[in-house]
Scaffold this active site. Structure first.
Site, PDB file in Angstrom:
ATOM      1  N   TRP A   1       0.861  -1.205   0.000  1.00 34.01           N
ATOM      2  CA  TRP A   1       0.000   0.000   0.000  1.00 34.01           C
ATOM      3  C   TRP A   1       0.888   1.244   0.000  1.00 34.01           C
ATOM      4  O   TRP A   1       0.562   2.249  -0.620  1.00 34.01           O
ATOM      5  CB  TRP A   1      -0.932   0.018   1.222  1.00 34.01           C
ATOM      6  CG  TRP A   1      -2.153  -0.822   1.060  1.00 34.01           C
ATOM      7  CD1 TRP A   1      -2.292  -1.930   0.281  1.00 34.01           C
ATOM      8  CD2 TRP A   1      -3.428  -0.606   1.688  1.00 34.01           C
ATOM      9  NE1 TRP A   1      -3.566  -2.431   0.402  1.00 34.01           N
ATOM     10  CE2 TRP A   1      -4.277  -1.647   1.252  1.00 34.01           C
ATOM     11  CE3 TRP A   1      -3.925   0.340   2.589  1.00 34.01           C
ATOM     12  CZ2 TRP A   1      -5.616  -1.739   1.675  1.00 34.01           C
ATOM     13  CZ3 TRP A   1      -5.241   0.247   3.011  1.00 34.01           C
ATOM     14  CH2 TRP A   1      -6.081  -0.785   2.561  1.00 34.01           C
TER      15      TRP A   1
ATOM     16  N   LYS B   1      -9.455  -1.308   6.866  1.00 35.15           N
ATOM     17  CA  LYS B   1      -9.906  -2.703   6.756  1.00 35.15           C
ATOM     18  C   LYS B   1     -10.498  -3.146   8.083  1.00 35.15           C
ATOM     19  O   LYS B   1      -9.990  -2.791   9.156  1.00 35.15           O
ATOM     20  CB  LYS B   1      -8.713  -3.591   6.417  1.00 35.15           C
ATOM     21  CG  LYS B   1      -9.072  -5.084   6.437  1.00 35.15           C
ATOM     22  CD  LYS B   1      -8.036  -5.909   5.758  1.00 35.15           C
ATOM     23  CE  LYS B   1      -6.867  -6.208   6.681  1.00 35.15           C
ATOM     24  NZ  LYS B   1      -5.843  -6.981   5.949  1.00 35.15           N
TER      25      LYS B   1
HETATM   26  C1  LIG Z   1      -2.337  -7.246   6.105  1.00 37.49           C
HETATM   27  S1  LIG Z   1      -0.884  -6.587   6.794  1.00 37.49           S
HETATM   28  C2  LIG Z   1      -0.692  -5.099   5.880  1.00 37.49           C
HETATM   29  C3  LIG Z   1      -0.288  -5.271   4.442  1.00 37.49           C
HETATM   30  C4  LIG Z   1       0.137  -3.952   3.803  1.00 37.49           C
HETATM   31  N1  LIG Z   1      -0.981  -3.038   3.711  1.00 37.49           N
HETATM   32  C5  LIG Z   1       0.710  -4.154   2.426  1.00 37.49           C
HETATM   33  O1  LIG Z   1       0.001  -3.866   1.458  1.00 37.49           O
HETATM   34  O2  LIG Z   1       1.866  -4.562   2.313  1.00 37.49           O
HETATM   35  C6  LIG Z   1      -1.447  -6.028   8.366  1.00 37.49           C
HETATM   36  C7  LIG Z   1      -0.373  -5.373   9.201  1.00 37.49           C
HETATM   37  O3  LIG Z   1      -0.981  -4.648  10.292  1.00 37.49           O
HETATM   38  C8  LIG Z   1      -0.001  -4.542  11.291  1.00 37.49           C
HETATM   39  N2  LIG Z   1      -0.613  -4.041  12.541  1.00 37.49           N
HETATM   40  C9  LIG Z   1      -1.645  -4.579  13.251  1.00 37.49           C
HETATM   41  N3  LIG Z   1      -1.933  -3.835  14.331  1.00 37.49           N
HETATM   42  C10 LIG Z   1      -1.090  -2.769  14.299  1.00 37.49           C
HETATM   43  C11 LIG Z   1      -0.901  -1.640  15.146  1.00 37.49           C
HETATM   44  N4  LIG Z   1      -1.647  -1.441  16.244  1.00 37.49           N
HETATM   45  N5  LIG Z   1       0.060  -0.740  14.841  1.00 37.49           N
HETATM   46  C12 LIG Z   1       0.845  -0.945  13.738  1.00 37.49           C
HETATM   47  N6  LIG Z   1       0.707  -1.996  12.899  1.00 37.49           N
HETATM   48  C13 LIG Z   1      -0.244  -2.893  13.160  1.00 37.49           C
HETATM   49  C14 LIG Z   1       0.576  -5.953  11.347  1.00 37.49           C
HETATM   50  O4  LIG Z   1       1.845  -5.961  11.966  1.00 37.49           O
HETATM   51  C15 LIG Z   1       0.616  -6.330   9.850  1.00 37.49           C
HETATM   52  O5  LIG Z   1       1.904  -6.144   9.307  1.00 37.49           O
END
Ligand SMILES: C[S@@+](CC[C@H](N)C(=O)[O-])C[C@H]1O[C@@H](n2cnc3c(N)ncnc32)[C@H](O)[C@@H]1O
Length: 218
Positions: free
Chosen positions: A51, A148
């Site tokens: 993203w 999301k």
């Molecule tokens: C589905 S992945 C994201 C993929 C990314 N959008 C991409 O396109 O490469 C979800 C991410 O949310 C992160 N995440 C979840 N809770 C979070 C928080 N409170 N603060 C920062 N990152 C968080 C996780 O570590 C994970 O890497």
């Protein structure tokens, strides 16, 4: 089904994206125009960074993308107008993120899944609510939001709350999202710069039920 997944995976490789999720943002951007050239974007839950790649292309060199994740994001190949932060989005200070308000926040944040769908959906919804709590501190009035969420019992209230805080909001599921996945994407435009208490005190600023909502079929 596997063929469809392979299609997005192959396409991501071909186009140099770090993950197939890039195509979800590309589709949502095409439909809702949430990001503009020159914008400052906060990318929440950004690792591995697809993203971030898409947002950095859209905003161009005069814009800025601040990418935040618990996990380390590999800086190789990312342009200089991207800032990387290994941190929890819920607690990172706005000063660390440059001290300016953002034109848009995009969040693909997802909890580590436990395998219990109801529990995962509840945690995902809570994460989205925590992001909404931070909008006053991070998002410009009239700014946009994309987040999301795993659809579960708390999802309708989350959508209602988002609609109260923005001029227009809706939800959809992009084609690159696995059909069996409960993930949904809430988009919202025109942040009112208010908090929930303001909305509760002045119900006239909350649109009538259903107004401004659009939900595409899955
Ligand atoms: C589905 S992945 C994201 C993929 C990314 N959008 C991409 O396109 O490469 C979800 C991410 O949310 C992160 N995440 C979840 N809770 C979070 C928080 N409170 N603060 C920062 N990152 C968080 C996780 O570590 C994970 O890497």
């Amino acid at each position: 089904m596997k063929e469809v997944q392979d299609h997005w995976f192959r396409l991501a490789k071909e186009r140099g994206y770090r993950a197939r999720s890039a195509f979800k943002l590309l589709e949502l951007q095409e439909r809702h125009k949430l990001i503009h050239r020159g914008d400052r974007i906060l990318d929440a839950g950004a690792a591995p960074g697809s993203w971030t790649q898409v947002a950095a292309d859209i905003v161009g060199q005069r814009g800025r993308v601040e990418a935040v994740d618990f996990k380390l994001i590999d800086p190789r190949g990312l342009p200089p107008h991207v800032g990387l932060h290994q941190a929890d989005l819920r607690t990172i200070s706005s000063e660390t993120l440059g001290g300016h308000l953002f034109n848009a926040i995009i969040s693909d944040m997802a909890p580590d899944t436990s395998g219990v769908p109801m529990a995962d959906a509840a945690i995902s919804c809570r994460l989205c609510n925590e992001l909404l709590d931070r909008c006053r501190a991070l998002l410009r009035p009239s700014g946009n939001l994309l987040m999301k969420v795993f659809e579960g019992a708390d999802y309708p209230e989350l959508l209602r709350r988002t609609t109260g805080l923005f001029n227009k909001a809706g939800a959809c599921k992009p084609k690159a999202s696995r059909a069996e996945s409960v993930e949904m994407f809430i988009w919202a435009k025109g942040f009112r710069g208010v908090n929930d208490a303001d909305v509760a005190d002045a119900p006239h600023i909350r649109p009538p039920p259903g107004a401004g909502w659009s939900s595409s079929s899955r």
